[in-house]
Design an enzyme around this catalytic site. Structure first.
Site, PDB file in Angstrom:
ATOM      1  N   ILE A  36       0.634  -1.271   0.079  1.00  0.00           N
ATOM      2  CA  ILE A  36       0.125  -0.160  -0.397  1.00  0.00           C
ATOM      3  C   ILE A  36       0.826   1.481   0.335  1.00  0.00           C
ATOM      4  CG2 ILE A  36      -0.256   0.708   2.619  1.00  0.00           C
ATOM      5  CD1 ILE A  36      -3.045   0.833   2.069  1.00  0.00           C
ATOM      6  N   ASN A  92      11.938  -7.875   6.954  1.00  0.00           N
ATOM      7  CA  ASN A  92      12.368  -7.682   8.273  1.00  0.00           C
ATOM      8  C   ASN A  92      11.574  -8.875   9.514  1.00  0.00           C
ATOM      9  OD1 ASN A  92      13.151  -5.622   6.960  1.00  0.00           O
ATOM     10  ND2 ASN A  92      11.283  -4.880   6.484  1.00  0.00           N
ATOM     11  N   GLY A  98      12.218  -3.050  11.542  1.00  0.00           N
ATOM     12  CA  GLY A  98      11.347  -2.497  11.000  1.00  0.00           C
ATOM     13  C   GLY A  98       9.686  -3.052  10.188  1.00  0.00           C
ATOM     14  N   GLN A  99      10.278  -4.839  10.980  1.00  0.00           N
ATOM     15  CA  GLN A  99       9.146  -5.074  11.131  1.00  0.00           C
ATOM     16  C   GLN A  99       7.755  -4.775  12.024  1.00  0.00           C
ATOM     17  OE1 GLN A  99       8.845  -9.881  12.164  1.00  0.00           O
ATOM     18  NE2 GLN A  99       6.878 -10.315  10.478  1.00  0.00           N
ATOM     19  N   HIS A 105       6.247 -12.178   5.765  1.00  0.00           N
ATOM     20  CA  HIS A 105       5.892 -11.380   4.944  1.00  0.00           C
ATOM     21  C   HIS A 105       7.316 -11.569   3.819  1.00  0.00           C
ATOM     22  CE1 HIS A 105       5.539  -7.808   7.121  1.00  0.00           C
ATOM     23  NE2 HIS A 105       6.567  -7.460   6.150  1.00  0.00           N
ATOM     24  N   HIS A 107       8.824  -8.516   0.897  1.00  0.00           N
ATOM     25  CA  HIS A 107       9.190  -7.707   0.460  1.00  0.00           C
ATOM     26  C   HIS A 107       9.329  -8.500  -1.125  1.00  0.00           C
ATOM     27  CE1 HIS A 107       8.199  -4.804   2.911  1.00  0.00           C
ATOM     28  NE2 HIS A 107       7.957  -5.499   3.728  1.00  0.00           N
TER      29      HIS A 107
HETATM   30  P1  AMP Z   1       7.447  -5.043   7.779  1.00  0.00           P
HETATM   31  O1  AMP Z   1       7.342  -3.146   7.859  1.00  0.00           O
HETATM   32  O2  AMP Z   1       8.337  -5.421   7.029  1.00  0.00           O
HETATM   33  O3  AMP Z   1       6.253  -5.619   8.681  1.00  0.00           O
HETATM   34  O4  AMP Z   1       5.788  -4.724   6.131  1.00  0.00           O
HETATM   35  C1  AMP Z   1       4.973  -4.412   6.345  1.00  0.00           C
HETATM   36  C2  AMP Z   1       4.405  -3.793   4.520  1.00  0.00           C
HETATM   37  O5  AMP Z   1       2.917  -4.047   4.755  1.00  0.00           O
HETATM   38  C3  AMP Z   1       4.216  -2.379   4.415  1.00  0.00           C
HETATM   39  O6  AMP Z   1       5.406  -2.219   3.982  1.00  0.00           O
HETATM   40  C4  AMP Z   1       3.465  -1.829   4.036  1.00  0.00           C
HETATM   41  O7  AMP Z   1       3.547  -0.357   3.324  1.00  0.00           O
HETATM   42  C5  AMP Z   1       2.264  -2.704   4.148  1.00  0.00           C
HETATM   43  N1  AMP Z   1       0.854  -2.719   4.079  1.00  0.00           N
HETATM   44  C6  AMP Z   1       0.401  -2.750   5.606  1.00  0.00           C
HETATM   45  N2  AMP Z   1      -0.815  -1.977   5.012  1.00  0.00           N
HETATM   46  C7  AMP Z   1      -0.808  -2.835   4.227  1.00  0.00           C
HETATM   47  C8  AMP Z   1      -2.129  -2.936   3.169  1.00  0.00           C
HETATM   48  N3  AMP Z   1      -3.731  -2.733   3.517  1.00  0.00           N
HETATM   49  N4  AMP Z   1      -2.128  -3.298   1.884  1.00  0.00           N
HETATM   50  C9  AMP Z   1      -1.541  -3.644   1.192  1.00  0.00           C
HETATM   51  N5  AMP Z   1      -0.166  -3.582   1.736  1.00  0.00           N
HETATM   52  C10 AMP Z   1       0.000  -2.879   3.305  1.00  0.00           C
END
Ligand code: AMP
Ligand code: ZN
Length: 119
Positions: A36, A92, A98-99, A105, A107
């Site tokens: 997002i 992460n 930064g998680q 997940h 990236h």
């Molecule tokens: P992390 O910081 O590695 O935990 O990554 C979480 C990721 O989820 C971040 O890059 C956010 O931008 C992404 N994110 C959070 N909410 C959503 C959502 N509703 N749809 C898609 N991505 C999201």
């Protein structure tokens, strides 16, 4: 129980379809959707449908599912045509790295120059 959906988990809700996402690929065990808040022209998240808090927990619990996620990162890169130019796969792990979403997940980042080491 390990892998069970968590009521308060954003990505479990995306798996269930109760929160919308721009899904680019889905398999029996994984979902891939656009981040997002993209940090690169291609920024896709690949998640296992089953809930594990991070990549380390996933890898310890289910090596096959871990492989499914990793294989899907390559499929996403190929579909977005960033495989030839190069792309980065990031897990992460832990708040200090930064998680922010505690459902494992990967990236997939590509489509621009990526510095090394990352910040
Ligand atoms: P992390 O910081 O590695 O935990 O990554 C979480 C990721 O989820 C971040 O890059 C956010 O931008 C992404 N994110 C959070 N909410 C959503 C959502 N509703 N749809 C898609 N991505 C999201
Ligand atoms: Zn979850």
């Amino acid at each position: 129980m390990a892998g069970e959906p968590q009521a308060d988990c954003l990505f479990c809700k995306i798996v269930e379809g109760t929160i919308p996402a721009t899904v680019v690929r889905e398999t029996e065990t994984t979902v891939a959707f656009r981040d997002i808040n993209p940090q690169a022209p291609t920024h896709v998240l690949v998640i296992p449908k089953a809930h594990y808090r991070d990549a380390a927990t996933l890898a310890a619990a289910d090596p096959q599912l871990t492989a499914d996620v990793l294989r899907e990162t390559a499929e996403v890169a190929a579909e977005d045509k960033v495989d030839a130019t190069g792309y980065r796969v990031v897990f992460n792990t832990g708040a200090g790295a930064g998680q922010t979403v505690f459902h494992a997940h990967a990236h997939v980042l590509g489509g621009r120059g990526l510095e090394w080491p990352p910040g």
